[in-house]
Scaffold this active site. Structure first.
Site, PDB file in Angstrom:
ATOM      1  N   LYS A   1     -11.617  -4.386  -4.515  1.00  0.00           N
ATOM      2  CA  LYS A   1     -12.574  -3.275  -4.615  1.00  0.00           C
ATOM      3  C   LYS A   1     -11.858  -1.963  -4.898  1.00  0.00           C
ATOM      4  O   LYS A   1     -12.477  -1.005  -5.339  1.00  0.00           O
ATOM      5  CB  LYS A   1     -13.451  -3.185  -3.354  1.00  0.00           C
TER       6      LYS A   1
ATOM      7  N   LYS B   1       0.813  -1.223   0.000  1.00  0.00           N
ATOM      8  CA  LYS B   1       0.000   0.000   0.000  1.00  0.00           C
ATOM      9  C   LYS B   1       0.842   1.266   0.000  1.00  0.00           C
ATOM     10  O   LYS B   1       0.358   2.323  -0.379  1.00  0.00           O
ATOM     11  CB  LYS B   1      -0.959   0.011   1.201  1.00  0.00           C
TER      12      LYS B   1
ATOM     13  N   LYS C   1      -4.705  -9.553  -7.697  1.00  0.00           N
ATOM     14  CA  LYS C   1      -5.890  -9.931  -6.918  1.00  0.00           C
ATOM     15  C   LYS C   1      -7.111  -9.097  -7.342  1.00  0.00           C
ATOM     16  O   LYS C   1      -6.967  -7.898  -7.602  1.00  0.00           O
ATOM     17  CB  LYS C   1      -5.567  -9.671  -5.437  1.00  0.00           C
TER      18      LYS C   1
HETATM   19  P1  TYM Z   1     -10.948  -7.226   3.247  1.00  0.00           P
HETATM   20  O1  TYM Z   1     -12.046  -6.308   3.630  1.00  0.00           O
HETATM   21  O2  TYM Z   1      -9.905  -6.729   2.292  1.00  0.00           O
HETATM   22  O3  TYM Z   1     -11.542  -8.562   2.661  1.00  0.00           O
HETATM   23  C1  TYM Z   1     -12.538  -9.288   3.361  1.00  0.00           C
HETATM   24  C2  TYM Z   1     -12.344 -10.781   3.159  1.00  0.00           C
HETATM   25  O4  TYM Z   1     -12.408 -11.075   1.756  1.00  0.00           O
HETATM   26  C3  TYM Z   1     -11.242 -11.779   1.381  1.00  0.00           C
HETATM   27  N1  TYM Z   1     -10.870 -11.380   0.013  1.00  0.00           N
HETATM   28  C4  TYM Z   1     -10.617 -12.238  -0.973  1.00  0.00           C
HETATM   29  N2  TYM Z   1     -10.631 -13.587  -1.004  1.00  0.00           N
HETATM   30  C5  TYM Z   1     -10.324 -14.181  -2.188  1.00  0.00           C
HETATM   31  N3  TYM Z   1     -10.009 -13.472  -3.308  1.00  0.00           N
HETATM   32  C6  TYM Z   1      -9.977 -12.118  -3.310  1.00  0.00           C
HETATM   33  N4  TYM Z   1      -9.684 -11.443  -4.417  1.00  0.00           N
HETATM   34  C7  TYM Z   1     -10.297 -11.442  -2.104  1.00  0.00           C
HETATM   35  N5  TYM Z   1     -10.373 -10.137  -1.752  1.00  0.00           N
HETATM   36  C8  TYM Z   1     -10.713 -10.109  -0.458  1.00  0.00           C
HETATM   37  C9  TYM Z   1     -10.169 -11.351   2.366  1.00  0.00           C
HETATM   38  O5  TYM Z   1      -9.128 -12.311   2.431  1.00  0.00           O
HETATM   39  C10 TYM Z   1     -10.986 -11.275   3.649  1.00  0.00           C
HETATM   40  O6  TYM Z   1     -11.134 -12.546   4.223  1.00  0.00           O
HETATM   41  N6  TYM Z   1      -7.996  -7.059   7.287  1.00  0.00           N
HETATM   42  C11 TYM Z   1      -9.198  -7.635   6.711  1.00  0.00           C
HETATM   43  C12 TYM Z   1     -10.440  -7.347   7.505  1.00  0.00           C
HETATM   44  C13 TYM Z   1     -10.367  -7.716   8.954  1.00  0.00           C
HETATM   45  C14 TYM Z   1     -10.418  -9.033   9.485  1.00  0.00           C
HETATM   46  C15 TYM Z   1     -10.338  -8.858  10.886  1.00  0.00           C
HETATM   47  C16 TYM Z   1     -10.529 -10.295   8.907  1.00  0.00           C
HETATM   48  C17 TYM Z   1     -10.236  -6.853   9.985  1.00  0.00           C
HETATM   49  N7  TYM Z   1     -10.234  -7.536  11.153  1.00  0.00           N
HETATM   50  C18 TYM Z   1     -10.362  -9.964  11.746  1.00  0.00           C
HETATM   51  C19 TYM Z   1     -10.539 -11.397   9.770  1.00  0.00           C
HETATM   52  C20 TYM Z   1     -10.464 -11.227  11.160  1.00  0.00           C
HETATM   53  C21 TYM Z   1      -9.405  -7.055   5.327  1.00  0.00           C
HETATM   54  O7  TYM Z   1      -8.950  -5.982   5.008  1.00  0.00           O
HETATM   55  O8  TYM Z   1     -10.233  -7.797   4.549  1.00  0.00           O
END
Ligand code: TYM
Length: 352
Positions: free
Chosen positions: A214, A127, A211
């Site tokens: 969004k 990032k 990947k």
């Molecule tokens: P975030 O909001 O980026 O994504 C949410 C979940 O979606 C999964 N994901 C994907 N899986 C497969 N292919 C993709 N292209 C893809 N894009 C997103 C992510 O792996 C995630 O599981 N840091 C985390 C949010 C978070 C969290 C937590 C997760 C905050 N606290 C505690 C688990 C436990 C995040 O930014 O996910």
């Protein structure tokens, strides 16, 4: 040992199986979020494990968010959870900022985690790559400590996520171990990442090495959970591929990132193994495979989109569901946090 401490210091224990996971409301949800996370959250709920799911709005503001959009996206995310099959009476569903234990434990974990650990996080490096890291928020740097707090505020033992969150979960384990060691307790569980299935890393439809995200500037690179049937079909039809037909074996997908991605998406949507999909479409041209994938994607996603739209007609009801979930979440997290304060030597004598 003072009486107040003896409650906190524990002998090795087994932890009750409990699942926690979260999604950022920093944009609309994508097919990656659905296959890598949401769909699997529903499976875990349906397996009868205690499940706690969260729209992590405090994570979202590590980069600036328009307040009105953040509110809208938080409600839309909650609607997506419910539309995908999360039942708020079986799972706990809420948004992070409503349960102050996340921020409070996040601070304590900021004092446990080391600067070096944070600077090794590949998401932080990605990032800030090519940008002025000095101008990034302190929150963006400290973000994995808050993520560890999200999970450990409930002593969750399992965390279903996509592949991209693996390193953050390793850090969560390191924080739990260091906290336990620093204070001589067996208090926090060492969490198990659940990274399973055919679509743990859904790739961009325009570039099979990136990947699906969004935050990608190209809307053509992703399928949004708000896309209508025509948009989904068009995006899949126009997705990047190579000129070869689909291979006879899974091995044949090696070095064909775009083909592999579409096959993985098909497998995850259909609930089939990748081997099965390869066997079914062996030798097929993309001219045959893409329409089949588009039909499948529309069949699986359209009902979710329709239900999300219906739920979004009544934002007050979504807020009520989130508020109720937050009460239940706080009832679990607050006693754990009290013990953490006790373990760390903080006096909590205010009458509440
Ligand atoms: P975030 O909001 O980026 O994504 C949410 C979940 O979606 C999964 N994901 C994907 N899986 C497969 N292919 C993709 N292209 C893809 N894009 C997103 C992510 O792996 C995630 O599981 N840091 C985390 C949010 C978070 C969290 C937590 C997760 C905050 N606290 C505690 C688990 C436990 C995040 O930014 O996910």
């Amino acid at each position: 040992m003072p009486a107040s401490q003896s409650a906190a210091v524990q002998t090795p224990q087994t932890y009750q199986p409990r699942i926690f996971s979260g999604i950022q409301p920093s944009g609309g949800l994508t097919l990656g979020n659905y296959l890598g996370a949401l769909k699997r959250f529903v499976e875990k709920q349906d397996e009868g494990i205690e499940t706690i799911y969260c729209m992590v709005d405090m994570h979202a503001i590590t980069v600036w968010q328009d307040p009105a959009k953040l509110r809208q996206q938080t409600r839309e995310g909650a609607a997506a959870f419910i539309a995908a099959g999360i039942d708020p009476s079986r799972s706990i569903l809420f948004n992070q900022s409503q349960v102050s234990a996340h921020a409070e434990l996040g601070w304590i974990f900021s004092c446990i985690a080391r600067m070096g650990w944070m600077s090794r996080m590949t998401q932080w490096k990605d990032k800030t790559a090519g940008k002025n890291a000095e101008a990034a928020s302190l929150g963006l740097f400290a973000y994995p400590a808050l993520m560890a707090a999200d999970i450990l505020a409930y002593k969750a033992t399992m965390v279903p996520v996509g592949e991209d969150q693996k390193q953050h979960l390793e850090l969560t384990r390191d924080i739990a171990i260091k906290f336990n060691n620093d204070y001589g307790v067996d208090f926090f569980p060492v969490v198990e990442p659940l990274i399973e299935g055919a679509a743990t890393r859904v790739m961009s439809l325009r570039d099979g090495t990136k990947k699906m995200s969004k935050s990608d500037p190209s809307d053509q690179s992703r399928i949004n959970l708000t896309d209508d049937a025509d948009t989904i079909a068009t995006k899949i039809r126009k997705s990047k591929t190579d000129p070869l037909p689909l291979p006879e074996t899974v091995d044949g997908l090696k070095d064909r990132p775009e083909a592999r991605n579409l096959v993985n998406i098909y497998a995850a949507l259909a609930g089939h193994t990748v081997d099965q999909v390869v066997a079914d479409f062996a030798g097929a041209q993309f001219g045959t495979f893409k329409p089949a994938l588009a039909d499948l994607a529309v069949a699986k996603l359209s009902p979710i989109t329709t239900e999300m739209n219906r739920l979004m007609q009544d934002p007050a009801e979504i807020d009520r569901i989130l508020g109720h979930g937050a009460d239940r979440a706080a009832a679990l997290a607050d006693p754990i946090l009290e013990q953490v304060y006790d373990i760390t030597g903080m006096i909590r004598s205010r009458r509440r």
